[in-house]
Scaffold this motif. Structure first.
Motif, mmCIF file in Angstrom:
data_model
loop_
_atom_site.group_PDB
_atom_site.id
_atom_site.type_symbol
_atom_site.label_atom_id
_atom_site.label_comp_id
_atom_site.label_asym_id
_atom_site.label_seq_id
_atom_site.Cartn_x
_atom_site.Cartn_y
_atom_site.Cartn_z
ATOM 1 N N GLU A 157 -4.860 -5.332 -2.907
ATOM 2 C CA GLU A 157 -4.620 -5.136 -1.478
ATOM 3 C C GLU A 157 -5.370 -3.882 -1.065
ATOM 4 O OE1 GLU A 157 -0.292 -5.655 -0.385
ATOM 5 O OE2 GLU A 157 -0.149 -5.457 -2.564
ATOM 6 N N GLY A 189 -6.049 -0.255 -0.031
ATOM 7 C CA GLY A 189 -5.398 1.034 -0.161
ATOM 8 C C GLY A 189 -5.753 1.917 1.027
ATOM 9 N N VAL A 190 -5.260 3.148 0.982
ATOM 10 C CA VAL A 190 -5.458 4.089 2.075
ATOM 11 C C VAL A 190 -5.951 5.405 1.497
ATOM 12 C CG1 VAL A 190 -4.277 5.380 3.906
ATOM 13 C CG2 VAL A 190 -3.653 3.007 3.461
ATOM 14 N N HIS A 232 -1.105 14.220 5.313
ATOM 15 C CA HIS A 232 -0.173 13.115 5.094
ATOM 16 C C HIS A 232 0.726 13.296 3.869
ATOM 17 C CE1 HIS A 232 -3.515 10.861 7.298
ATOM 18 N NE2 HIS A 232 -2.556 11.124 8.166
ATOM 19 N N VAL A 259 4.086 10.998 3.129
ATOM 20 C CA VAL A 259 4.101 10.050 2.004
ATOM 21 C C VAL A 259 5.270 10.357 1.075
ATOM 22 C CG1 VAL A 259 2.849 9.298 -0.058
ATOM 23 C CG2 VAL A 259 1.634 9.552 2.123
ATOM 24 N N PRO A 302 5.752 5.311 2.675
ATOM 25 C CA PRO A 302 5.179 4.201 3.446
ATOM 26 C C PRO A 302 4.821 3.018 2.553
ATOM 27 C CG PRO A 302 3.579 5.956 3.168
ATOM 28 C CD PRO A 302 4.880 6.473 2.634
ATOM 29 N N VAL A 347 2.420 1.358 1.382
ATOM 30 C CA VAL A 347 0.993 1.409 1.067
ATOM 31 C C VAL A 347 0.857 1.039 -0.407
ATOM 32 C CG1 VAL A 347 -1.009 2.937 0.868
ATOM 33 C CG2 VAL A 347 0.570 3.204 2.780
ATOM 34 N N TRP A 384 -1.635 1.538 -2.622
ATOM 35 C CA TRP A 384 -2.244 2.571 -3.453
ATOM 36 C C TRP A 384 -3.001 3.549 -2.574
ATOM 37 C CZ3 TRP A 384 -7.699 2.590 -3.626
ATOM 38 C CH2 TRP A 384 -8.326 1.435 -3.176
ATOM 39 N N PHE A 385 -3.331 4.724 -3.142
ATOM 40 C CA PHE A 385 -4.077 5.748 -2.411
ATOM 41 C C PHE A 385 -5.375 6.097 -3.127
ATOM 42 C CE2 PHE A 385 0.193 6.690 -0.761
ATOM 43 C CZ PHE A 385 -0.090 6.710 0.601
ATOM 44 N N TYR A 390 2.864 5.819 -6.485
ATOM 45 C CA TYR A 390 1.706 5.039 -6.046
ATOM 46 C C TYR A 390 0.570 5.138 -7.062
ATOM 47 C CZ TYR A 390 3.926 5.283 -1.441
ATOM 48 O OH TYR A 390 4.803 5.186 -0.388
#
Length: 93
Positions: free
Chosen positions: A12, A14-15, A21, A25, A30, A32, A34-35, A59
């Protein structure tokens, strides 16, 4: 940072994780998958590596290095490579 087994990156989007942030986080968790982080932002010590350590517990992380000089005519910068081991960040990518 404490070593932990990296988890696989979900298939998917990630951000990119930014300094502003971190607290959101950590406290808001959130949705999300993965980062991605710029590894050079966490090599200097202080609070930021500790914040990243806390975030990576929840994460998976993908590390993006921008200062390795891979395409440089001068080659790799050995001093940059020894500043801190990124293995302590338990990256997945």
């Amino acid at each position: 940072m404490n070593a932990a087994a990296p988890r696989p990156i979900p298939s998917e989007a990630g951000v990119g994780l930014r300094f502003r942030h971190h607290q959101e986080v950590l406290h808001g968790h959130p949705a999300v998958p993965w980062f991605e982080v710029h590894v050079e932002n966490y090599l200097g010590g202080g609070a930021t590596p500790r914040l990243l350590d806390a975030i990576r517990r929840d994460y998976p992380l993908s590390l993006h290095g921008t200062g390795l000089s891979l395409g440089s005519a001068e080659g790799l910068d050995p001093a940059h490579l020894v500043r801190r081991s990124v293995s302590s960040m338990s990256p997945t990518l």
